[in-house]
Every structure is written in C-alpha cells, then in structure tokens.
Design an enzyme around this catalytic site. Structure first.
Site, PDB file in Angstrom:
ATOM      1  N   ASP A 314       0.855  -1.177   0.000  1.00  0.00           N
ATOM      2  CA  ASP A 314       0.000   0.000   0.000  1.00  0.00           C
ATOM      3  C   ASP A 314       0.906   1.247   0.000  1.00  0.00           C
ATOM      4  OD1 ASP A 314      -2.152   1.710   0.018  1.00  0.00           O
ATOM      5  OD2 ASP A 314      -3.273   0.574   1.504  1.00  0.00           O
ATOM      6  N   GLU A 510     -10.968   6.511   4.011  1.00  0.00           N
ATOM      7  CA  GLU A 510      -9.896   6.044   4.913  1.00  0.00           C
ATOM      8  C   GLU A 510      -9.969   6.684   6.309  1.00  0.00           C
ATOM      9  OE1 GLU A 510      -6.037   5.069   3.248  1.00  0.00           O
ATOM     10  OE2 GLU A 510      -6.717   5.763   1.304  1.00  0.00           O
TER      11      GLU A 510
HETATM   12  C1  BGC Z   1      -5.238   2.957   0.180  1.00  0.00           C
HETATM   13  C2  BGC Z   1      -5.397   1.962  -0.936  1.00  0.00           C
HETATM   14  C3  BGC Z   1      -5.213   2.613  -2.278  1.00  0.00           C
HETATM   15  C4  BGC Z   1      -3.882   3.334  -2.303  1.00  0.00           C
HETATM   16  C5  BGC Z   1      -3.577   4.000  -3.621  1.00  0.00           C
HETATM   17  C6  BGC Z   1      -4.012   3.815   0.016  1.00  0.00           C
HETATM   18  O1  BGC Z   1      -4.016   4.888   0.918  1.00  0.00           O
HETATM   19  O2  BGC Z   1      -5.195   2.282   1.414  1.00  0.00           O
HETATM   20  O3  BGC Z   1      -6.663   1.350  -0.851  1.00  0.00           O
HETATM   21  O4  BGC Z   1      -5.310   1.667  -3.289  1.00  0.00           O
HETATM   22  O5  BGC Z   1      -3.874   4.315  -1.285  1.00  0.00           O
HETATM   23  O6  BGC Z   1      -4.308   5.161  -3.798  1.00  0.00           O
END
Ligand code: BGC
Length: 621
Positions: A314, A510
């Site tokens: 991630d 998030e």
């Molecule tokens: C998230 C992921 C995402 C990634 C790319 C991260 O902060 O947890 O779900 O795919 O960012 O944007």
C-alpha cells in the site's frame, strides 16, 4: 485535497517484533483445510514461468530492482526516471491529475501513453502496469460512470450485476490507458467506527467471497490477453476490517482461526477467479504490520492459498515499519512483498535495494522470485506480445461515461436500495402526484451521492460531471403535470403532496472517515423537522457509508430508504421510489440502535439490532 502522508497516526509508526509467529504457524497447519482448491485460476500465471525466466536471465540487477518499484505519477522527479530506473509500474493516487490540469479523457490518455512509451524504450522493452483506484468505476477521471460503493453492491446480493459493472469499470479504466485497478476490496468490516466500512460488501464472509470473485471476473474479463482486461488488485490483505475499535490502519487482535474464517474467504475466491495482484494492508495482525509479516504474506497467501501473482504494498506502507528506510525495505522484501508503491523516495529505494542485495541482506533468489511474479502477470496480460498497443482502444474511449454504461450503474443502484420502513403505503409514489418537495443536503448533490474516492481521495460535496442528482431524477420521473419544488433546508414544503428529504454523511475516505459518533448531523435533523412542519408524508433517503444512528429520523418518517453511496446515477433511486421496480436490497450489515452496541456482528444471536442482517422490505407481498 488533504495531504495523505500527514494523516498517518503516529502510534502506527511500527511494531514488528511481537507476533507469536511460531504459535501462529502451528495453527496455520492445523487450519489449512478448504483452501487447497484456491490454486485454479492461477495457472495462467504459472504457464508464463518459462518465458518470464528467459527474460529474467537477461536482466541486470538495476533492471530487476526497477521492476519492484511503482511510483505515483505526480511524484516522478523527472519523466525520464521511468526508463532510467526501469520502473515496473506507475500509478496515480486519488485526485492526481484532477487536482492539476488533466481534467478530461484525451489529455489523461496522452499522459499514460507517453509514460508507457518511455517504459517500452528500455533495453528489454518491458511495459508498465499503470495502476489506479478504480474502486467504484474509473473514479479519478471526470466524466466516468460512478457505481455504488461496495456496501451498496453487497445489498444487491447479486454477483451478476457486480460482474457486469466491473466490466464497465474495466472498459472506462482502459479507455484512459490504465491497465491495473486497485480493486476489489474484499474487506469484512466488523466495526462501523471505521471510515472504510463502505468499501466492504458485507459482514458475511461467504457473500464477500461471492461478490469479490465476481468483481475479479468482471475486471479481468474472460481473457487476460485480449487487450480488454484490467488487472485486479484484491485488498487489503488481511483483516483490514478487523482492527480493534475499527481504527483505520490499526491492529486486528484475532487468532488465526478467526483470520481464516472471517477475513480470508474473499481472497480464496479472488485467487480462484484468477486475480494476479493483492495489496497487503497498512494494518497489523496481533501487533505485527502485515507489510512485515512473512507468515501471512508468504506462508499463508503464497504457499497455502497458492497465490502465483504478486503483492503490491500500500501507499508508502513500509515507512510505517521500524528502523530506517533501508531496513524497512529489507524487512518487507524478505517477508514476501514484491512491488512497492512509493511517492517521493523511489530513487532512495532503488539504491537501498541494490545495496541490500550486494550486502546479502536480501537474497538474490527473493529478488528473482518477485521479478518473476511481476513478469508473469505482465506476460499473461499480453503486454509483451506482438500487437500490444500503448494507445487506448478508441472503441472503449467512445463508450466512456456513455448512456449504455450509466444504465448498468442505474440497475446497480436500484438493486442496492434497502427499504427500512414503509407505512401507509407511502411508497411507491404515484408519478401523477400534484406536487413533490425535495430537500436535504443530498437532495441535489451528486458529490454526496458518490462519497469518497470520487475525483479526489476524500471525495467532495457538489457537482460530478455527467451524473444525475436525485432532484434531477425526480424531475425526469414524474408526469408533466407534477410540480417539483426544492429547498436544501426543508422549508417551503407547505402545500406539497409529499416530501423527500435526503440526508446522511458528507464524503470521506480512509482514516479521516473514522468516527466516534454516527448520529445524523444537526443540519439533517433540522431539514427533516422543517419538512415535517408541512404536515405531509415524509420519505427519508439516507446516503451513508454505513448504518447510522437514526433516532427521530426514522420515527418521523413515513418511509425510509437506505441508499448507501449510490454514485452518479440518481435515477436508480427514483426507479424504486416511483414504483418502476420493487425494492429488493437486503442489509448485509446489521443496523445498530446505539453507538454502545458496536461492534455488532451479523451472526451474534444475542444482539438486538434495530434491523437485522438480511432485513429489507418490498412493495406488496
Ligand atoms: C489505500 C489503498 C489505495 C492506495 C492507492 C491507500 O491509501 O489504502 O486502498 O489503493 O492508497 O491510492
């Protein structure tokens, strides 16, 4: 746009040495049963082994290390770094491009083509995987069709619509030249405090597995190599939705049996469906960050579950491990991470990994395994076959955001609605109604309908190009003689025959979406109260990423619809409100009465939810 790296919780910086790995390993062996068949679907990658090995044999260490790196497009220090560092992948973070000046399809596809052309100019002509968060459609590009978030798709219980809409999502993603989507999310959210609850289909792992597998099939299509496949990236492995208190990027304190029973079935089915990439979670399992967890990434996922694709970290996830940047890379690589999602530190990562190999801290065999896995996925996708073109398919570009695609999203929306209350047959509403009053913050706000991960990371209130708001949809649904009036705050409804008030959560994603209180905001309560003063039947439509504390909103309503985060197609809501379709959605998360009831579990027989898992009314019998 909120700057993402500033949002990491300080308490999550690292924690790597306290997992009872030996105990877990024994438990793993005891609970292996049932996962052996996951391997089918992975053969398409295994079949590429000989070709991949032949390429690997020609590669220098620099070329190998470059394959392990994925850089955020806007973080590229120089465009020529694509070829200079032999990058394996480029991606755009949410909002990247939109926040700058790449507002529409052709400039975007020019950008991806230019980057891909650079990759192909390298000595071995290895193309890039270009990643993007197409998590409810190609949501980073203005004009795309935006689908309901997963919580709404879960309520459909319908793998066919999930497969169909992910195919559309794939077409709109490929139209821009992106060939890799960080989706589907097969999280199994346990605690609605979590801001990512809406990224989960359901609390029942079996339903998550069914819909997650269908999503992979939709994205990747029938044939990975026909130029119409988008590589799926199943996330966030594993138990991202099982953290204590529902803290984003927190710690899942669960035993291995629970891990396997609750959080792994989605991966098993995605692997069977042929998923080629998986994203390990930011979160920890019993105090150990997943990005550093060899038992989880290597022993369970690659060995037990037979995953033959590759793991992509991630967003700067290794920065949260202990030690300096070099030892973070060492730890994660040795634990089984294959590719690393990086913003500004990619040059340092490149130098560090080369040094780690030279110093013998990361075995050459581990690097070769990671590169082999990445090459096999690229080969299986036909990216290195004759005839592969960097130019996005014009046929797919013509369908981007089309009426045909929006019809499919509209179907998904109407199937996702859960009717929680319907007294005195308030619904369906007659299309010939004399006057209808629409109100509430969500009454005419497509941004609110879409939620997070729409044109920006957090999403935003306000317009989203190409969409239909609920107010617009009502205007189109009613007969010509009907008067439609609107006020955001619910006033002015006197004299109307019926009122619809649209309330709920403003967009988030998030960690910033973590909440201690899920009550409706005062503005929403006021809008409902204002509408009530008109003494007319009140229909409440809730736009939310999770079950909320309903309180008076439910008691004051005559009918109540949970519409989740439906996306751009507001007409899917009016399809049901005006009776062209009966409601069929059923809850895939039990609905709490109070915050104190959380976490609430779908299989807890002793719990006393306001609405149980599976609840959902319809019209007639
Ligand atoms: C998230 C992921 C995402 C990634 C790319 C991260 O902060 O947890 O779900 O795919 O960012 O944007």
């Amino acid at each position: 746009m909120i700057a993402r790296k500033k949002l990491l919780r300080p308490s999550q910086s690292s924690n790597r040495l306290n997992a009872p790995v030996a105990v877990l390993a024994v438990l793993a062996i005891l609970s292996l049963g049932g996962h052996a068949q996951a391997k089918s679907g992975q053969d398409q990658f295994v079949r590429q082994t000989a070709r991949a090995k032949a390429i690997l044999a020609q590669m220098t260490l620099d070329e190998k290390v470059g394959q392990l790196i994925q850089v955020e497009r806007a973080a590229l220090k120089d465009p020529s770094d694509v070829e200079k560092y032999y990058l394996g992948s480029v991606f755009n973070g949410a909002g990247s491009g939109v926040a700058g000046d790449i507002k529409t399809l052709p400039p975007w596809s020019d950008v991806t083509q230019a980057i891909q052309t650079r990759a192909l100019s390298t000595r071995l002509h290895i193309p890039l995987l270009y990643g993007t968060d197409s998590i409810h459609g190609n949501n980073n590009v203005p004009g795309a069709t935006i689908f309901p978030h997963n919580i709404g798709l879960g309520a459909t219980h319908d793998p066919a619509i999930v497969r169909k809409l992910e195919r559309v999502s794939a077409e709109e993603t490929l139209a821009v030249g992106f060939n890799w989507a960080f989706a589907p999310c097969v999280t199994v959210p346990q605690d609605y405090h979590w801001g990512r609850t809406y990224e989960g289909y359901a609390q029942d792992p079996a339903l998550v597995a069914k819909l997650g597998g269908a999503a992979v099939e939709g994205l990747q299509g029938k044939n990975l190599a026909n130029g119409e496949a988008v590589m799926a990236c199943v996330k966030h492995f594993a138990a991202d939705g099982g953290t204590e208190g529902g803290h984003d990027q927190g710690d899942a304190k669960i035993d291995e049996a629970t891990m396997r029973r609750v959080h792994l079935p989605g991966y098993v089915s995605a692997i069977q469906a042929g998923a080629g990439t998986i994203m390990p979670s930011f979160s920890s399992w019993n105090g150990l960050k997943v990005s550093a967890n060899k038992h989880l990434m290597t022993d369970i996922l690659k060995k037990d579950l037979g995953f033959e694709g590759f793991l992509i970290s991630d967003w700067n996830a290794i920065d949260q491990l202990g030690g300096d940047y070099k030892s973070q890379a060492e730890l994660s690589l040795n634990a089984g991470m294959d590719m690393f999602m990086i913003t500004d530190k990619y040059r340092l990562f490149f130098d560090n990994v080369k040094a780690l190999v030279t110093e013998g801290k990361v075995p050459q065999s581990r690097i070769d395994d990671a590169v082999l896995r990445i090459l096999r996925v690229k080969l299986a996708m036909g990216l290195m076959d004759k005839g592969y073109s960097v130019a996005p398919n014009p046929k797919l570009q013509a369908k981007f955001g089309s009426a045909e695609h929006r019809q499919i999203a509209r179907q998904a929306v109407r199937e996702s609605l859960v009717l929680l209350k319907n007294e005195k047959k308030t619904l369906p509403i007659a299309k010939t109604i004399a006057r209808i009053h629409i109100c509430g913050r969500g009454g005419d706000d497509i941004g609110m309908q879409c939620g997070g991960w729409t044109l920006s990371w957090q999403g935003q209130m306000g317009p989203v190009p190409g969409g239909t708001s609920i107010l617009d949809a009502v205007k189109k649904a009613v007969s010509p003689g009907t008067k439609v009036t609107y006020s955001k705050d619910g006033t002015g409804a006197e004299g109307a025959t019926l009122g619809i008030v649209v309330v709920g959560e403003i967009p988030y994603s998030e960690g910033p979406g973590d909440r201690t209180d899920l009550a409706l905001p005062q503005e929403d309560k006021d809008a409902i109260a204002n509408l009530k003063k008109a003494n007319i039947p009140v229909v409440v439509v809730l736009l939310s990423g999770r079950p909320m504390i309903l309180g008076d909103a439910l008691t004051q309503s005559d009918a109540f619809v949970a519409a989740w985060l439906p996306g751009t197609e507001g007409a899917g809501i009016t399809d049901v409100l005006f009776g062209d379709y009966k409601p069929t959605g059923k809850l895939t998360f039990p609905w709490q009465r109070t915050m104190e009831q959380l976490p609430l579990h779908y299989d807890d027989k002793k719990a006393d939810p306001l609405f149980a898992y599976g609840y959902g009314l319809t019209y007639g019998k």
